[in-house]
Design a protein around this motif. Sequence first.
Motif, PDB file in Angstrom:
ATOM      1  N   PHE A  78       0.840  -1.205   0.000  1.00  0.00           N
ATOM      2  CA  PHE A  78       0.000   0.000   0.000  1.00  0.00           C
ATOM      3  C   PHE A  78       0.875   1.255   0.000  1.00  0.00           C
ATOM      4  O   PHE A  78       0.640   2.195  -0.761  1.00  0.00           O
ATOM      5  N   ASN A  79       1.867   1.267   0.862  1.00  0.00           N
ATOM      6  CA  ASN A  79       2.731   2.444   0.995  1.00  0.00           C
ATOM      7  C   ASN A  79       3.616   2.659  -0.233  1.00  0.00           C
ATOM      8  O   ASN A  79       3.979   3.800  -0.544  1.00  0.00           O
ATOM      9  N   ALA A  80       3.973   1.578  -0.917  1.00  0.00           N
ATOM     10  CA  ALA A  80       4.847   1.685  -2.090  1.00  0.00           C
ATOM     11  C   ALA A  80       4.087   2.103  -3.343  1.00  0.00           C
ATOM     12  O   ALA A  80       4.692   2.569  -4.314  1.00  0.00           O
ATOM     13  N   SER A  81       2.780   1.962  -3.337  1.00  0.00           N
ATOM     14  CA  SER A  81       1.986   2.223  -4.537  1.00  0.00           C
ATOM     15  C   SER A  81       1.843   3.718  -4.820  1.00  0.00           C
ATOM     16  O   SER A  81       1.925   4.548  -3.915  1.00  0.00           O
ATOM     17  N   LYS A  82       1.601   4.041  -6.077  1.00  0.00           N
ATOM     18  CA  LYS A  82       1.424   5.430  -6.504  1.00  0.00           C
ATOM     19  C   LYS A  82       0.042   5.682  -7.115  1.00  0.00           C
ATOM     20  O   LYS A  82      -0.314   6.823  -7.395  1.00  0.00           O
ATOM     21  N   GLY A  83      -0.720   4.625  -7.343  1.00  0.00           N
ATOM     22  CA  GLY A  83      -1.980   4.758  -8.039  1.00  0.00           C
ATOM     23  C   GLY A  83      -3.092   5.384  -7.230  1.00  0.00           C
ATOM     24  O   GLY A  83      -3.115   5.294  -6.003  1.00  0.00           O
ATOM     25  N   GLU A  84      -4.012   5.998  -7.937  1.00  0.00           N
ATOM     26  CA  GLU A  84      -5.217   6.541  -7.299  1.00  0.00           C
ATOM     27  C   GLU A  84      -6.108   5.401  -6.829  1.00  0.00           C
ATOM     28  O   GLU A  84      -6.802   5.512  -5.822  1.00  0.00           O
ATOM     29  N   TRP A  85      -6.066   4.285  -7.595  1.00  0.00           N
ATOM     30  CA  TRP A  85      -6.849   3.101  -7.266  1.00  0.00           C
ATOM     31  C   TRP A  85      -5.910   1.932  -6.982  1.00  0.00           C
ATOM     32  O   TRP A  85      -4.800   1.868  -7.521  1.00  0.00           O
ATOM     33  N   ILE A  86      -6.380   0.995  -6.159  1.00  0.00           N
ATOM     34  CA  ILE A  86      -5.569  -0.131  -5.706  1.00  0.00           C
ATOM     35  C   ILE A  86      -6.283  -1.449  -6.009  1.00  0.00           C
ATOM     36  O   ILE A  86      -7.494  -1.570  -5.789  1.00  0.00           O
ATOM     37  N   ILE A 173      -7.720   3.557   2.434  1.00  0.00           N
ATOM     38  CA  ILE A 173      -6.796   2.747   3.235  1.00  0.00           C
ATOM     39  C   ILE A 173      -6.482   3.450   4.546  1.00  0.00           C
ATOM     40  O   ILE A 173      -6.234   4.656   4.579  1.00  0.00           O
ATOM     41  N   ASP A 174      -6.470   2.706   5.616  1.00  0.00           N
ATOM     42  CA  ASP A 174      -6.164   3.253   6.945  1.00  0.00           C
ATOM     43  C   ASP A 174      -4.648   3.278   7.156  1.00  0.00           C
ATOM     44  O   ASP A 174      -4.102   2.521   7.954  1.00  0.00           O
ATOM     45  N   PHE A 175      -3.979   4.173   6.462  1.00  0.00           N
ATOM     46  CA  PHE A 175      -2.518   4.225   6.484  1.00  0.00           C
ATOM     47  C   PHE A 175      -1.952   4.460   7.885  1.00  0.00           C
ATOM     48  O   PHE A 175      -0.855   4.000   8.202  1.00  0.00           O
ATOM     49  N   MET A 176      -2.671   5.172   8.722  1.00  0.00           N
ATOM     50  CA  MET A 176      -2.141   5.545  10.030  1.00  0.00           C
ATOM     51  C   MET A 176      -2.393   4.495  11.111  1.00  0.00           C
ATOM     52  O   MET A 176      -1.939   4.644  12.242  1.00  0.00           O
ATOM     53  N   SER A 177      -3.080   3.429  10.781  1.00  0.00           N
ATOM     54  CA  SER A 177      -3.384   2.398  11.780  1.00  0.00           C
ATOM     55  C   SER A 177      -2.154   1.561  12.115  1.00  0.00           C
ATOM     56  O   SER A 177      -1.296   1.325  11.261  1.00  0.00           O
ATOM     57  N   ASP A 178      -2.097   1.110  13.348  1.00  0.00           N
ATOM     58  CA  ASP A 178      -1.009   0.262  13.824  1.00  0.00           C
ATOM     59  C   ASP A 178      -1.446  -1.199  13.725  1.00  0.00           C
ATOM     60  O   ASP A 178      -2.393  -1.621  14.382  1.00  0.00           O
ATOM     61  N   TYR A 179      -0.752  -1.966  12.893  1.00  0.00           N
ATOM     62  CA  TYR A 179      -1.098  -3.370  12.687  1.00  0.00           C
ATOM     63  C   TYR A 179      -0.134  -4.318  13.403  1.00  0.00           C
ATOM     64  O   TYR A 179      -0.105  -5.516  13.095  1.00  0.00           O
ATOM     65  N   ALA A 188      -7.844 -15.422   7.785  1.00  0.00           N
ATOM     66  CA  ALA A 188      -8.821 -14.334   7.665  1.00  0.00           C
ATOM     67  C   ALA A 188      -8.159 -12.966   7.576  1.00  0.00           C
ATOM     68  O   ALA A 188      -8.731 -11.951   7.956  1.00  0.00           O
ATOM     69  N   ASN A 189      -6.927 -12.927   7.034  1.00  0.00           N
ATOM     70  CA  ASN A 189      -6.213 -11.649   6.961  1.00  0.00           C
ATOM     71  C   ASN A 189      -6.795 -10.714   5.904  1.00  0.00           C
ATOM     72  O   ASN A 189      -6.610  -9.505   5.987  1.00  0.00           O
ATOM     73  N   ASP A 190      -7.505 -11.254   4.911  1.00  0.00           N
ATOM     74  CA  ASP A 190      -8.204 -10.379   3.956  1.00  0.00           C
ATOM     75  C   ASP A 190      -9.270  -9.560   4.673  1.00  0.00           C
ATOM     76  O   ASP A 190      -9.342  -8.334   4.527  1.00  0.00           O
ATOM     77  N   LEU A 191     -10.101 -10.254   5.454  1.00  0.00           N
ATOM     78  CA  LEU A 191     -11.162  -9.574   6.190  1.00  0.00           C
ATOM     79  C   LEU A 191     -10.591  -8.556   7.163  1.00  0.00           C
ATOM     80  O   LEU A 191     -11.134  -7.460   7.322  1.00  0.00           O
ATOM     81  N   LEU A 192      -9.481  -8.895   7.786  1.00  0.00           N
ATOM     82  CA  LEU A 192      -8.826  -8.007   8.741  1.00  0.00           C
ATOM     83  C   LEU A 192      -8.558  -6.635   8.133  1.00  0.00           C
ATOM     84  O   LEU A 192      -8.852  -5.601   8.745  1.00  0.00           O
ATOM     85  N   GLN A 193      -8.017  -6.612   6.920  1.00  0.00           N
ATOM     86  CA  GLN A 193      -7.646  -5.349   6.289  1.00  0.00           C
ATOM     87  C   GLN A 193      -8.768  -4.769   5.434  1.00  0.00           C
ATOM     88  O   GLN A 193      -8.744  -3.576   5.103  1.00  0.00           O
ATOM     89  N   LEU A 194      -9.747  -5.597   5.097  1.00  0.00           N
ATOM     90  CA  LEU A 194     -10.865  -5.110   4.292  1.00  0.00           C
ATOM     91  C   LEU A 194     -11.826  -4.250   5.099  1.00  0.00           C
ATOM     92  O   LEU A 194     -12.412  -3.295   4.578  1.00  0.00           O
ATOM     93  N   LEU A 195     -12.009  -4.564   6.384  1.00  0.00           N
ATOM     94  CA  LEU A 195     -13.013  -3.876   7.206  1.00  0.00           C
ATOM     95  C   LEU A 195     -12.864  -2.344   7.191  1.00  0.00           C
ATOM     96  O   LEU A 195     -13.842  -1.635   6.935  1.00  0.00           O
ATOM     97  N   PRO A 196     -11.680  -1.795   7.472  1.00  0.00           N
ATOM     98  CA  PRO A 196     -11.567  -0.337   7.433  1.00  0.00           C
ATOM     99  C   PRO A 196     -11.719   0.234   6.031  1.00  0.00           C
ATOM    100  O   PRO A 196     -12.235   1.350   5.854  1.00  0.00           O
ATOM    101  N   ILE A 197     -11.305  -0.515   5.016  1.00  0.00           N
ATOM    102  CA  ILE A 197     -11.398  -0.030   3.636  1.00  0.00           C
ATOM    103  C   ILE A 197     -12.858   0.088   3.208  1.00  0.00           C
ATOM    104  O   ILE A 197     -13.273   1.107   2.642  1.00  0.00           O
ATOM    105  N   VAL A 198     -13.649  -0.941   3.478  1.00  0.00           N
ATOM    106  CA  VAL A 198     -15.074  -0.897   3.149  1.00  0.00           C
ATOM    107  C   VAL A 198     -15.768   0.200   3.950  1.00  0.00           C
ATOM    108  O   VAL A 198     -16.617   0.931   3.431  1.00  0.00           O
ATOM    109  N   THR A 199     -15.395   0.339   5.212  1.00  0.00           N
ATOM    110  CA  THR A 199     -16.002   1.360   6.065  1.00  0.00           C
ATOM    111  C   THR A 199     -15.701   2.761   5.545  1.00  0.00           C
ATOM    112  O   THR A 199     -16.576   3.646   5.549  1.00  0.00           O
TER     113      THR A 199
END
Length: 340
Positions: A78-86, A173-179, A188-199
């Motif tokens: 996520f941090n390395a990407s430059k795109g408007e969309w992911i 993307i919740d860039f500032m969150s501490d993981y 279930a790591n997809d769901l873990l990171q999907l929740l804040p994105i969908v929200t």
Amino acid sequence: MVKLSILIPVYNAEKHIGKLLDCILEQMLDGIEVILLNDGSQDSSEMICAEYATRHSKQIRLISRENQGVVYTRRELFNASKGEWIWIIDADDVISDNSLAVIMDTISKYVSHDMVMFDYFYADGENRTIVHQLPFKDNDFFSGDRKNLVYKELVSGHILNSLWSKVFKRECIDFMSDYSEYRNVNKANDLLQLLPIVTNAKSILYKRIPLYTYYYNVSGNLTHVFQDSTYISLSRVWMRLKEYIVKWGMWNELQDMFYQQAANRVVELLKYYVWSGHTCQKYFALLEKVMNDDVFSDALQHCDCSCFKWKDGLFVRLIRCNAKHTSFTLLAIQQKIRRG
């Protein structure tokens, strides 16, 4: 300007990564970047990725480092990407024909949306079937209170829980969150990171067409890869899901569904633990952890046993009665039957 970043975590994917990259390159369009992150692979994945990155340096970038797990790998991508969309893609799957053209056209046309969900093919080696993520029509969208329909589908099962079946704006993307507490989550790591994105997505568009092929890997399911961290992973992710349901203001509406799905995961967890060859005493130790877990113990107490297959329903009833020896015997018998 980079419009779309395709991000691919790579770990021991030597048998598949070349096929995926060829598939992407055949459809490559201007405004798309591909970033590979080799997460300490122990096979020839890094060499294969390096060859592609060298031959296609304008489209593909490779990052390599020691193994840190899929959660941290995705965060770094996520941090390395430059795109408007992911778009996060798994290294052992492929995208459908013309997927990139459809996605680029969609995100250019529907600029007011923050996420696009799309259908996919499910392939098990013999058959390939279309999975429709949402029971709605093509180009339907969800914002405001109508997003609650997406939240409900997210809690109701696993079909909607993948990252690879969605593209989303980087601002979601919740860039500032501490993981750090989730670093070793291996289930279930997809769901873990999907929740804040969908929200964070204010408006979600649904495309009722399959743009991805997910290859089910039987050797990668819970039965074969059960690790000591599996229970901890599931416990943390389900606790996070509960926190988000409360955050959405939907706990009263979704708690029964949440408990039923959590109970399904617990039953699956305990069955596979015994079927993986663990002893009776180790099973008792895991069962004690489960029954002391705020989420999973509540789920087992509140779930509807009639919603299970009869053997699983009986298993839940035995746990409720603290008949741990009998519950272990039931699973052991099932394992013998499975093996013939």
